[in-house]
Design a protein around this motif. Structure first.
Motif, PDB file in Angstrom:
ATOM      1  N   LEU A 156      -6.220  -4.874   8.014  1.00  0.00           N
ATOM      2  CA  LEU A 156      -5.797  -4.546   6.540  1.00  0.00           C
ATOM      3  C   LEU A 156      -4.810  -4.403   5.861  1.00  0.00           C
ATOM      4  CD1 LEU A 156      -7.670  -5.468   3.722  1.00  0.00           C
ATOM      5  CD2 LEU A 156      -8.790  -3.415   3.879  1.00  0.00           C
ATOM      6  N   ASP A 157      -4.497  -3.188   6.565  1.00  0.00           N
ATOM      7  CA  ASP A 157      -3.373  -2.235   6.109  1.00  0.00           C
ATOM      8  C   ASP A 157      -1.974  -2.562   6.066  1.00  0.00           C
ATOM      9  OD1 ASP A 157      -5.022  -0.058   5.141  1.00  0.00           O
ATOM     10  OD2 ASP A 157      -4.261   1.243   7.522  1.00  0.00           O
ATOM     11  N   GLY A 158      -2.327  -3.821   7.208  1.00  0.00           N
ATOM     12  CA  GLY A 158      -1.736  -4.849   7.375  1.00  0.00           C
ATOM     13  C   GLY A 158      -0.855  -5.825   6.668  1.00  0.00           C
ATOM     14  N   PHE A 159      -1.844  -6.368   6.268  1.00  0.00           N
ATOM     15  CA  PHE A 159      -1.971  -7.328   5.590  1.00  0.00           C
ATOM     16  C   PHE A 159      -1.116  -6.757   4.115  1.00  0.00           C
ATOM     17  CE2 PHE A 159      -5.273  -9.950   7.617  1.00  0.00           C
ATOM     18  CZ  PHE A 159      -4.372 -11.008   8.462  1.00  0.00           C
ATOM     19  N   ALA A 160      -2.022  -5.687   3.541  1.00  0.00           N
ATOM     20  CA  ALA A 160      -1.162  -5.256   2.145  1.00  0.00           C
ATOM     21  C   ALA A 160       0.490  -4.848   2.667  1.00  0.00           C
ATOM     22  CB  ALA A 160      -2.238  -3.640   2.097  1.00  0.00           C
ATOM     23  N   ALA A 161       0.866  -4.409   4.001  1.00  0.00           N
ATOM     24  CA  ALA A 161       2.164  -4.038   3.502  1.00  0.00           C
ATOM     25  C   ALA A 161       2.994  -5.114   4.067  1.00  0.00           C
ATOM     26  CB  ALA A 161       2.251  -3.199   5.237  1.00  0.00           C
ATOM     27  N   GLU A 162       2.376  -6.795   3.814  1.00  0.00           N
ATOM     28  CA  GLU A 162       3.352  -7.680   4.398  1.00  0.00           C
ATOM     29  C   GLU A 162       3.662  -8.220   2.616  1.00  0.00           C
ATOM     30  OE1 GLU A 162       0.595 -10.680   5.867  1.00  0.00           O
ATOM     31  OE2 GLU A 162       0.992 -10.159   7.938  1.00  0.00           O
ATOM     32  N   HIS A 163       2.759  -7.428   1.847  1.00  0.00           N
ATOM     33  CA  HIS A 163       2.422  -8.273   0.577  1.00  0.00           C
ATOM     34  C   HIS A 163       3.501  -6.329  -0.284  1.00  0.00           C
ATOM     35  CE1 HIS A 163       0.902 -11.945   0.764  1.00  0.00           C
ATOM     36  NE2 HIS A 163       0.061 -11.493   1.616  1.00  0.00           N
ATOM     37  N   GLY A 164       3.495  -5.357   0.212  1.00  0.00           N
ATOM     38  CA  GLY A 164       4.605  -4.873  -0.920  1.00  0.00           C
ATOM     39  C   GLY A 164       3.295  -3.751  -0.857  1.00  0.00           C
ATOM     40  N   MET A 165       2.342  -3.579  -0.190  1.00  0.00           N
ATOM     41  CA  MET A 165       0.983  -3.180  -0.721  1.00  0.00           C
ATOM     42  C   MET A 165       0.677  -1.683   0.213  1.00  0.00           C
ATOM     43  SD  MET A 165      -0.597  -5.159  -3.192  1.00  0.00           S
ATOM     44  CE  MET A 165      -1.097  -3.826  -4.236  1.00  0.00           C
ATOM     45  N   ARG A 166       0.288  -1.082  -0.297  1.00  0.00           N
ATOM     46  CA  ARG A 166      -0.232   0.479   0.812  1.00  0.00           C
ATOM     47  C   ARG A 166      -1.836   0.410   0.246  1.00  0.00           C
ATOM     48  NH1 ARG A 166      -1.177   5.125  -1.832  1.00  0.00           N
ATOM     49  NH2 ARG A 166       0.606   4.936  -4.280  1.00  0.00           N
ATOM     50  N   VAL A 167      -2.413   0.973   1.212  1.00  0.00           N
ATOM     51  CA  VAL A 167      -4.650   0.554   0.889  1.00  0.00           C
ATOM     52  C   VAL A 167      -4.682   2.596   0.916  1.00  0.00           C
ATOM     53  CG1 VAL A 167      -6.053   0.546   0.909  1.00  0.00           C
ATOM     54  CG2 VAL A 167      -4.960  -0.885   2.419  1.00  0.00           C
ATOM     55  N   GLU A 168      -5.444   2.997  -0.296  1.00  0.00           N
ATOM     56  CA  GLU A 168      -5.303   4.625  -0.691  1.00  0.00           C
ATOM     57  C   GLU A 168      -7.463   4.574  -0.728  1.00  0.00           C
ATOM     58  OE1 GLU A 168      -6.289   7.595  -3.911  1.00  0.00           O
ATOM     59  OE2 GLU A 168      -4.916   5.629  -4.592  1.00  0.00           O
ATOM     60  N   LEU A 169      -7.684   5.115   0.314  1.00  0.00           N
ATOM     61  CA  LEU A 169      -9.187   5.822   0.445  1.00  0.00           C
ATOM     62  C   LEU A 169      -9.851   6.616  -0.980  1.00  0.00           C
ATOM     63  CD1 LEU A 169     -11.884   5.142   1.592  1.00  0.00           C
ATOM     64  CD2 LEU A 169     -10.895   7.918   2.842  1.00  0.00           C
ATOM     65  N   LEU A 170     -10.587   5.832  -1.784  1.00  0.00           N
ATOM     66  CA  LEU A 170     -10.337   6.091  -3.513  1.00  0.00           C
ATOM     67  C   LEU A 170     -11.998   7.518  -2.833  1.00  0.00           C
ATOM     68  CD1 LEU A 170     -10.212   3.667  -5.681  1.00  0.00           C
ATOM     69  CD2 LEU A 170      -8.596   5.846  -5.108  1.00  0.00           C
ATOM     70  N   ARG A 171     -12.916   6.646  -1.529  1.00  0.00           N
ATOM     71  CA  ARG A 171     -14.671   7.516  -2.042  1.00  0.00           C
ATOM     72  C   ARG A 171     -14.818   6.447  -0.861  1.00  0.00           C
ATOM     73  NH1 ARG A 171     -17.592   8.652  -6.600  1.00  0.00           N
ATOM     74  NH2 ARG A 171     -19.080   9.278  -5.373  1.00  0.00           N
ATOM     75  N   LYS A 172     -15.912   7.956  -0.370  1.00  0.00           N
ATOM     76  CA  LYS A 172     -15.870   7.465   1.159  1.00  0.00           C
ATOM     77  C   LYS A 172     -18.114   8.081   0.803  1.00  0.00           C
ATOM     78  CE  LYS A 172     -14.767  10.216   4.681  1.00  0.00           C
ATOM     79  NZ  LYS A 172     -13.969  10.028   5.233  1.00  0.00           N
ATOM     80  N   VAL A 173     -18.484   7.008   1.428  1.00  0.00           N
ATOM     81  CA  VAL A 173     -20.153   7.453   0.859  1.00  0.00           C
ATOM     82  C   VAL A 173     -20.751   7.314   2.076  1.00  0.00           C
ATOM     83  CG1 VAL A 173     -21.631   6.786  -0.278  1.00  0.00           C
ATOM     84  CG2 VAL A 173     -20.300   6.937  -1.578  1.00  0.00           C
ATOM     85  N   ARG A 174     -21.605   7.743   2.898  1.00  0.00           N
ATOM     86  CA  ARG A 174     -22.307   7.820   4.203  1.00  0.00           C
ATOM     87  C   ARG A 174     -23.720   7.228   3.222  1.00  0.00           C
ATOM     88  NH1 ARG A 174     -21.910  11.606   8.554  1.00  0.00           N
ATOM     89  NH2 ARG A 174     -21.276   9.809  10.090  1.00  0.00           N
ATOM     90  N   ARG A 175     -24.443   6.516   4.289  1.00  0.00           N
ATOM     91  CA  ARG A 175     -26.204   6.387   4.105  1.00  0.00           C
ATOM     92  C   ARG A 175     -26.838   6.221   5.241  1.00  0.00           C
ATOM     93  NH1 ARG A 175     -25.255   7.808  -0.220  1.00  0.00           N
ATOM     94  NH2 ARG A 175     -25.329   6.246  -2.629  1.00  0.00           N
ATOM     95  N   ILE A 176     -28.184   6.129   5.715  1.00  0.00           N
ATOM     96  CA  ILE A 176     -28.179   6.287   6.482  1.00  0.00           C
ATOM     97  C   ILE A 176     -29.338   4.381   6.086  1.00  0.00           C
ATOM     98  CG2 ILE A 176     -30.393   7.722   7.536  1.00  0.00           C
ATOM     99  CD1 ILE A 176     -30.073   9.886   6.790  1.00  0.00           C
ATOM    100  N   GLU A 177     -29.003   4.139   7.471  1.00  0.00           N
ATOM    101  CA  GLU A 177     -29.452   2.919   7.406  1.00  0.00           C
ATOM    102  C   GLU A 177     -30.041   2.458   8.513  1.00  0.00           C
ATOM    103  OE1 GLU A 177     -26.786  -0.448   5.948  1.00  0.00           O
ATOM    104  OE2 GLU A 177     -26.513   0.842   4.529  1.00  0.00           O
TER     105      GLU A 177
END
Length: 229
Positions: A193-214
């Protein structure tokens, strides 16, 4: 790190969603009752819908676009949480009807427009949104993997080509200062995913991380935002 998920296991879940005679015609989530149409990915099979609907930064008095709306939980929640207009897109016509039903059920049918669309195809060229979001199908399979039903696209994105097209086309539909958001999980291939973003001049930021027991494991859900590099 990418955690691998068996495509065969995911396909079994899909088959049950298509043919299981034990599925109800509604489900309870986020304090509300939602209609569930057969052939639409149930919003409670994982916690992804509940997590993303709860943590998304909805643009107050603004416009919100959801790609892959499914049952419509996130689009309806966006309207209920201050969005002036909401557009919901899905490649599955049954999901479009399901979203319309839930928008009417919760009194926001005048603010939620649902369209049958492959990504942005149904939008007018000049349509712009303050936020665009897709809770992406994170199960990675190679290009050429057969999507035998529309429901398969809720779980499989062969070669992540759908996500690449989502990123590539977003700038044509964002307002100045608009936000491009993605929901995924630790099962996804973040490096790709980061590679695709870079190809289009973008960077990826993690805004939130949520864990759930499934049932099978502890899932870690990620809300991402893409910015110009």
């Amino acid at each position: 790190m990418t955690v691998k998920e068996s495509p065969e296991a995911a396909a079994e879940v899909l088959q049950h969603a298509l043919t299981g005679d034990d599925l109800p015609d509604s489900f309870h989530l986020l304090g509300r009752e939602w209609a569930l149409h057969r052939g639409v990915f149930p919003g409670t099979l994982t916690a992804a819908t509940e997590v993303m609907a709860s943590v998304l930064p909805y643009p107050q008095d603004g416009s919100f676009l959801e790609v892959g709306c499914g049952t419509g939980v996130i689009s309806v929640t966006a309207a209920l949480n201050g969005c002036k207009t909401v557009t919901a897109l899905d490649i599955n016509e049954k999901a479009v009807a399901n979203t319309e039903a839930n928008a009417e059920r919760h009194g926001v049918g005048d603010r939620v427009r649902a369209l049958h669309s492959d990504l942005y195809a149904a939008l007018d060229p000049g349509e712009r949104f303050d936020a665009i979001f897709w809770n992406v199908p994170w199960t990675y399979v190679e290009d050429g993997f057969p999507l035998s039903t529309d429901l398969h696209s809720a779980v499989f994105d062969p070669g992540y080509q759908g996500q690449a097209r989502f990123i590539a086309g977003a700038q044509d539909h964002l307002t100045d200062g608009g936000r491009l958001l993605m929901g995924t999980a630790d099962l996804g291939d973040r490096e790709r995913l980061d590679g695709f973003a870079a190809e289009h001049g973008m960077r990826v930021e993690l805004l939130r991380k949520v864990r759930r027991i499934e049932v099978v494991r502890v899932m870690e859900y990620h809300l991402l935002e893409l910015h110009p590099a």
